[in-house]
Design a protein around this motif. Structure first.
Motif, PDB file in Angstrom:
ATOM      1  N   GLU A   1      -6.002   5.492   2.904  1.00  0.00           N
ATOM      2  CA  GLU A   1      -5.940   6.713   3.706  1.00  0.00           C
ATOM      3  C   GLU A   1      -7.196   6.846   4.571  1.00  0.00           C
ATOM      4  O   GLU A   1      -7.128   7.248   5.730  1.00  0.00           O
ATOM      5  CB  GLU A   1      -5.775   7.932   2.793  1.00  0.00           C
TER       6      GLU A   1
ATOM      7  N   GLY B   1      -0.546  -2.583   4.670  1.00  0.00           N
ATOM      8  CA  GLY B   1      -0.895  -1.176   4.524  1.00  0.00           C
ATOM      9  C   GLY B   1      -2.402  -0.988   4.392  1.00  0.00           C
ATOM     10  O   GLY B   1      -3.134  -1.939   4.109  1.00  0.00           O
ATOM     11  N   LYS B   2      -2.832   0.227   4.619  1.00  0.00           N
ATOM     12  CA  LYS B   2      -4.272   0.518   4.578  1.00  0.00           C
ATOM     13  C   LYS B   2      -4.534   1.738   3.708  1.00  0.00           C
ATOM     14  O   LYS B   2      -3.618   2.498   3.392  1.00  0.00           O
ATOM     15  CB  LYS B   2      -4.784   0.800   5.992  1.00  0.00           C
TER      16      LYS B   2
ATOM     17  N   HIS C   1       6.577   1.590 -13.116  1.00  0.00           N
ATOM     18  CA  HIS C   1       7.553   1.523 -14.225  1.00  0.00           C
ATOM     19  C   HIS C   1       8.766   0.668 -13.917  1.00  0.00           C
ATOM     20  O   HIS C   1       9.833   0.875 -14.495  1.00  0.00           O
ATOM     21  CB  HIS C   1       8.027   2.941 -14.573  1.00  0.00           C
ATOM     22  N   LYS C   2       8.614  -0.268 -13.012  1.00  0.00           N
ATOM     23  CA  LYS C   2       9.765  -1.076 -12.586  1.00  0.00           C
ATOM     24  C   LYS C   2      10.474  -1.762 -13.741  1.00  0.00           C
ATOM     25  O   LYS C   2      11.677  -1.595 -13.931  1.00  0.00           O
ATOM     26  CB  LYS C   2       9.308  -2.148 -11.609  1.00  0.00           C
TER      27      LYS C   2
ATOM     28  N   MET D   1       0.839  -1.200   0.000  1.00  0.00           N
ATOM     29  CA  MET D   1       0.000   0.000   0.000  1.00  0.00           C
ATOM     30  C   MET D   1       0.877   1.254   0.000  1.00  0.00           C
ATOM     31  O   MET D   1       2.085   1.178   0.083  1.00  0.00           O
ATOM     32  CB  MET D   1      -0.899   0.013   1.241  1.00  0.00           C
ATOM     33  N   GLY D   2       0.225   2.385  -0.064  1.00  0.00           N
ATOM     34  CA  GLY D   2       0.986   3.632  -0.108  1.00  0.00           C
ATOM     35  C   GLY D   2       1.634   3.851  -1.463  1.00  0.00           C
ATOM     36  O   GLY D   2       2.495   4.698  -1.609  1.00  0.00           O
ATOM     37  N   LYS D   3       1.201   3.061  -2.477  1.00  0.00           N
ATOM     38  CA  LYS D   3       1.806   3.234  -3.805  1.00  0.00           C
ATOM     39  C   LYS D   3       1.479   4.593  -4.401  1.00  0.00           C
ATOM     40  O   LYS D   3       2.121   5.023  -5.351  1.00  0.00           O
ATOM     41  CB  LYS D   3       1.332   2.119  -4.750  1.00  0.00           C
TER      42      LYS D   3
ATOM     43  N   TYR E   1       2.179   7.215  -3.219  1.00  0.00           N
ATOM     44  CA  TYR E   1       3.313   8.124  -2.978  1.00  0.00           C
ATOM     45  C   TYR E   1       4.510   7.760  -3.870  1.00  0.00           C
ATOM     46  O   TYR E   1       5.555   8.393  -3.776  1.00  0.00           O
ATOM     47  CB  TYR E   1       3.792   8.031  -1.521  1.00  0.00           C
ATOM     48  N   ILE E   2       4.390   6.681  -4.635  1.00  0.00           N
ATOM     49  CA  ILE E   2       5.570   6.124  -5.307  1.00  0.00           C
ATOM     50  C   ILE E   2       5.312   5.980  -6.808  1.00  0.00           C
ATOM     51  O   ILE E   2       4.943   4.900  -7.281  1.00  0.00           O
ATOM     52  CB  ILE E   2       5.932   4.742  -4.691  1.00  0.00           C
ATOM     53  N   PRO E   3       5.509   7.059  -7.571  1.00  0.00           N
ATOM     54  CA  PRO E   3       5.121   7.017  -8.994  1.00  0.00           C
ATOM     55  C   PRO E   3       5.770   5.873  -9.769  1.00  0.00           C
ATOM     56  O   PRO E   3       5.114   5.234 -10.601  1.00  0.00           O
ATOM     57  CB  PRO E   3       5.569   8.377  -9.525  1.00  0.00           C
ATOM     58  N   ASN E   4       7.028   5.584  -9.523  1.00  0.00           N
ATOM     59  CA  ASN E   4       7.723   4.613 -10.370  1.00  0.00           C
ATOM     60  C   ASN E   4       7.395   3.159 -10.054  1.00  0.00           C
ATOM     61  O   ASN E   4       7.934   2.254 -10.717  1.00  0.00           O
ATOM     62  CB  ASN E   4       9.236   4.853 -10.335  1.00  0.00           C
ATOM     63  N   SER E   5       6.513   2.947  -9.091  1.00  0.00           N
ATOM     64  CA  SER E   5       6.012   1.592  -8.874  1.00  0.00           C
ATOM     65  C   SER E   5       5.436   1.041 -10.174  1.00  0.00           C
ATOM     66  O   SER E   5       5.462  -0.155 -10.426  1.00  0.00           O
ATOM     67  CB  SER E   5       4.880   1.602  -7.830  1.00  0.00           C
TER      68      SER E   5
END
Ligand SMILES: Cc1ncc(COP(=O)(O)O)c(C=O)c1O
Lengths: 451, 499
Positions: free
Chosen positions: A47, A44-45, A11-12, A1-3, A5-9
């Motif tokens: 928001e 993760g949860k 585009h790995k 979770m919290g992806k 916040y992570i743009p390149n998740s």
């Protein structure tokens, strides 16, 4: 979770491919195998779920807005103007860091220069740093600085120093072989000058608080400074800045170093943190060279325009390393800026008025409190008032709490010689009805207990 | 890209007009006369007199001349300038956080204590430690706490002769400074050509005087100390303890734990790894975790949970005492817990993986660009340190010039001149919260600067050109220190400044 916040998740594969790696694991091939593990942590949860969960936890707190509270003892409920909070939440301020790149950080640098300037005016000294962690750590640094400047290893403090601050001070000086000596208080709850004269011999520094831990204004502060100087010791004054609209600047009363708590202006109680330590000294080379913390200076750019920059850095850890004047790196910049905005909004008249209101409220509170308790010392109080009760204070505390009132800070564990004494405090936020309710309920509680 | 405003904003003192006020106070509850002794009465006080709208406009204009994480990429190496989620702010500013007093009866602050207790549980599992204090205000305050704990441990065991702390030459300045503050002699050891601790130098440095070693892993070059198990063995065998500087935890988060690598004490920077904002320099928070054998020495109070209620435990006779007033930077702790709950186990692992992917992506894309070289090994964790030494040698352009030129493009510079073991260091830490486009643009900007360096070096040397002020004269700032308004006024009166 919290992806989110992570743009390149997303585009790995693409990015790995572009740089010639097959998998994420290849990027961790240098980490000892066998040590990479599944962590025993919750998933993760969203928001929204966390929003509900945090609210539920926080709702277990009862705030000073929900029960009249007479706690002070080094943390005070002051009202912070709404615009102060708005301004320090401006993301250019709150999401920036230490202004290493001056040209693109002029806003924060100027705001901190203004903080230094405002504090300089308040305390009457020319050199102010951009903040320490809090009053206690600023005091610890002041003791160490005094020892370095004077090449002596004794630091004299009142026995009635704030216990919290005293503990921080002791930890800070432990590794520097500085010995702390305590001076008793007199019948007025103030530093005993006769004992001070003895103990100040060979001292590197003499410390006094304004107001002191009992909320009392030390009336002989000038004499204390003179005793310090007669013994070639630095005179260190710890201040609550909200008193400085009515009390003379410590710099004009002889202080060589002023420490204190900036967060009494601009910050909420926040369960005791963040805070920001004031640290100021005289404009003397020997003192400046030994000063801890970051300092912002005014200078100009290559075109002659006014500009601000971090300066006098050769004292600091990133340059001097083991020989630095302090280890501090991150400080409490935003808390300092909040204090500056609050101070600028108050102005000279506002700060004076704030001091007067608190002084008057404290006097009224003392008068009313004396109906149900004995006021411990005959002196002028600011915010805190020590009062001795006929019955054990914990009983009063307990019964008050049942009635929706929060009493003061029990002193007996720290100063057993004071008996059933508690420190109760008011500020400009205290309402008359709260005081009425306290007095009425304490009276009832004592009567019930004596039946 | 960030466009910095160019206000000629006066000092707040210069905006002052007599009679203006910026805030209205309540009246006293009763108008009692209190006489302050004459000689203690305030004689004069020069503060600005400004109204609320003026205060607001002034600070907004200052904000518009400041670069933050929300303005663009902020790849300040070692500082982990990741995005600061806005939900964190909502809770940090919650009335149930703002309006509670630290000395309130524990029964009235169960929520606050629960937040601290829960945060501790997360940090324990993330680092592999047995207990935490949340008291330290920042990383350096945490380091001081940690080395004081190490000191107390050895003294308690009757080993007062252990008065040396070993620190690699790549260490952050706070490490040696904290050790010295705790009374230790600092022994610096060199790094090897791979950029890692030189095991032979370490073997030679340890003795019966060794109290411990302070290590950052991944280290400040962004390189994972592959020999960490060997290092731990050497130090422990000599009777010393291992201190983990958690500034770089973002590079291994959710994958591997300092506690499993042999560390006895760790500090974490909540303002780096756990997304709390840096506040223009602070407040942060630097919780310290220890293994079982060191729990007795932690600062007081610890937060305990008896299955029903939370309470503060001051009963630690061997405690080092306190390193900060009350319980630390509570509002920062609230932010960190909010973040952890959102991220969870998988989210935290993703953080490290993408932070490392981003750093290596940037490394590979920039590598080979004329003027920059990549010393030490190539595989990095969350950050990379390039050197602008070739550019300096060939064209006289320094890391500082490269940094200033980046500002012209509306980009924040990397950390420069740190770690000290790399000449003309450019220490770049993108973090996991920047996009591929931002990384590409950053690499593009660095390449363009390289091109300029060899074709039009003057434009780089005289940078920045587009910022609110041109290059700032820091030599003058040191030669003629002006630290406060009162100093400035004095210089002005004497006609010694014209700015
Ligand atoms: C590697 C390292 N150690 C320690 C610190 C000190 O942390 P803080 O600034 O929070 O005191 C920093 C940060 O600036 C750092 O980068």
């Amino acid at each position: 979770m919290g992806k989110h916040y992570i743009p390149n998740s997303a585009h790995k594969e693409e990015m790995l491919g572009e740089i010639g790696f097959k998998s994420i694991e290849d990027l961790f091939s240098d980490v000892p195998k066998g040590f990479v593990k599944e962590f025993n942590l919750p998933e993760g949860k969203s928001e929204y779920e966390v929003f509900l969960e945090m609210n539920e936890i926080l709702n277990k707190n009862k705030t000073v807005l929900e029960m009249p509270t007479f706690l002070g003892a080094g943390a005070y409920f002051h009202y912070v103007p709404a615009h102060v909070k708005h301004l320090i939440e401006r993301s250019e301020f709150i999401t920036s860091y230490t202004p290493y790149q001056a040209e693109i950080s002029q806003g924060m640098l100027q705001a901190l220069f203004e903080y230094q300037s405002l504090i300089g005016e308040l305390v009457g000294l020319e050199i102010v740093n951009a903040s320490m962690y809090d009053w206690g750590t600023a005091l610890g640094e002041a003791a160490r600085m005094a020892a370095r400047v004077k090449k002596k290893n004794k630091f004299v403090v009142p026995k009635h120093i704030h216990p919290e601050r005293n503990m921080v001070l002791k930890t800070f000086v432990e590794g520097a072989d500085i010995e702390i000596e305590y001076v008793k208080w007199n019948e007025k709850g103030q530093v005993d000058l006769e004992e001070l004269k003895e103990k100040a011999k060979n001292a590197a520094g003499v410390y006094v608080e304004l107001p002191n831990f009992f909320g009392i204004i030390e009336e002989q502060i000038k004499e204390i400074g003179e005793i310090a100087h007669e013994n070639d010791a630095l005179f260190v004054v710890g201040v609550d800045p909200t008193i400085l609209g009515i009390i003379e600047a410590p710099g004009s009363l002889g202080a060589d170093i002023v420490v204190g708590e900036a967060s009494f202006l601009g910050s909420a109680l926040n369960f005791g943190g963040p805070r920001a330590g004031i640290f100021a000294t005289k404009n003397e080379r020997a003192l400046i060279r030994q000063m801890p913390g970051r300092i912002i200076g005014m200078t100009r750019d290559t075109e002659g325009k006014r500009a601000f920059v971090m300066t006098l850095q050769t004292r600091e850890q990133h340059i001097r390393r083991a020989k630095a004047t302090s280890n501090i790196c991150s400080n409490e910049a935003l808390v300092a800026v909040a204090a500056a905005i609050h101070l600028a909004s108050l102005g000279p008249k506002g700060l004076e008025k704030l001091g007067e209101i608190i002084l008057k409220n404290t006097a009224y509170f003392k008068k009313r409190l004396s109906e149900v308790a004995e006021i411990s010392f005959d002196a002028i109080n600011f915010k805190d008032v020590p009062a001795t009760f006929e019955i054990p204070y914990p009983i009063i505390h307990e019964r008050l709490l049942e009635r929706g009132i929060h009493g003061g800070f029990y002193l007996k564990p720290y100063f057993p010689e004071l008996g059933e004494t508690a420190l109760l405090a008011v500020t400009e936020t205290t309402r008359r009805e709260w005081i009425e309710a306290l007095v009425k309920n304490v009276r009832e509680i004592i009567n019930e207990a004596e039946l | 890209m960030f466009r910095q405003a160019k206000w000629d904003e006066p000092l707040i003192f210069e905006l002052s007009k007599p009679g203006r006020v910026g805030f209205t106070l309540p009246e006293p509850v009763e108008d009692i006369e209190v006489q302050i002794p004459e000689d203690l009465m305030r004689k004069s006080l020069e503060l600005p007199e400004v109204s609320e709208p003026e205060v607001v406009k002034h600070y907004i204009r200052l904000a518009e001349m400041n670069y933050g994480v929300d303005s663009g990429i902020y790849p300040l190496g070692s500082c982990t300038m990741k995005y600061n989620p806005k939900i964190n702010e909502e809770f940090a500013n919650h009335p149930k956080v703002a309006f509670i007093h630290p000395y309130q009866d524990p029964r009235t602050v169960q929520g606050a204590l629960q937040i601290m207790w829960e945060l501790e549980q997360w940090l324990k599992e993330i680092t592999g430690m047995d207990r935490f204090t949340l008291q330290p205000a920042a990383g350096a305050n945490g380091e001081f706490t940690g080395v004081m704990i190490i000191r107390a441990y050895h003294l308690d065991r009757g080993e007062a002769q252990r008065n040396e702390i070993i620190v690699p030459d790549s260490a952050h300045g706070t490490n040696p400074a904290s050790a010295a503050m705790a009374g230790f002699k600092v022994i610096e050891i060199p790094s090897n050509e791979q950029g890692m601790v030189d095991l032979e130098a370490l073997e030679n440095a340890v003795s019966e005087r060794t109290a411990g070693i302070m290590l950052t892993n991944p280290n400040t070059l962004g390189i994972f100390e592959e020999d960490i198990l060997e290092i731990a063995k050497i130090v422990h065998k000599a009777g010393g303890l291992l201190y983990y500087d958690g500034a770089n935890l973002n590079g291994i988060l959710g994958k591997i734990r300092p506690g499993d690598m042999g560390f006895d004490v760790v500090h974490i920077n909540l303002h780096k790894t756990f997304s709390t904002p840096h506040g223009g320099g602070g407040p942060g928070a630097g919780p310290v975790g220890v293994k079982k054998h060191l729990v007795d020495y932690l600062p007081v109070p610890l937060v305990e949970f008896d299955g029903e209620k939370y309470y503060l435990n001051y009963d630690l006779p061997k405690s080092i005492g306190k390193v900060k007033e009350f319980y630390g930077n509570f509002a920062v702790l609230v932010r960190a817990l909010t973040y952890l709950k959102i991220m969870g186990r998988d989210g935290l692992r993703e953080v490290a993986e993408i932070a490392v992917l981003n750093a290596n992506y940037l490394t590979q894309k920039l590598k080979g660009t004329r003027g920059y070289e990549l010393p030490h090994k190539e595989l990095r964790k969350h950050e990379v340190v390039f050197s602008a030494e070739p550019m300096r040698k060939e064209m006289g352009i320094k890391a500082l010039d490269v940094a200033k030129r980046l500002l012209d493009f509306g980009l924040h510079a990397p950390t420069i001149y740190f770690p000290l073991i790399v000449h003309e260091a450019l220490m770049i830490e993108p973090t996991e919260t920047v996009s591929k486009e931002e990384l590409d643009a950053y690499v593009e900007a660095l390449k363009r600067i390289s091109e300029e360096a060899y074709t039009n070096p003057e434009i780089v040397k005289s940078a920045p050109h587009n910022t609110a002020v041109r290059r700032v004269d820091d030599v003058l700032a040191t030669k003629k220190p002006i630290i406060t308004w009162r100093m400035y006024k004095e210089f002005k009166r004497k006609g010694e400044v014209d700015y």
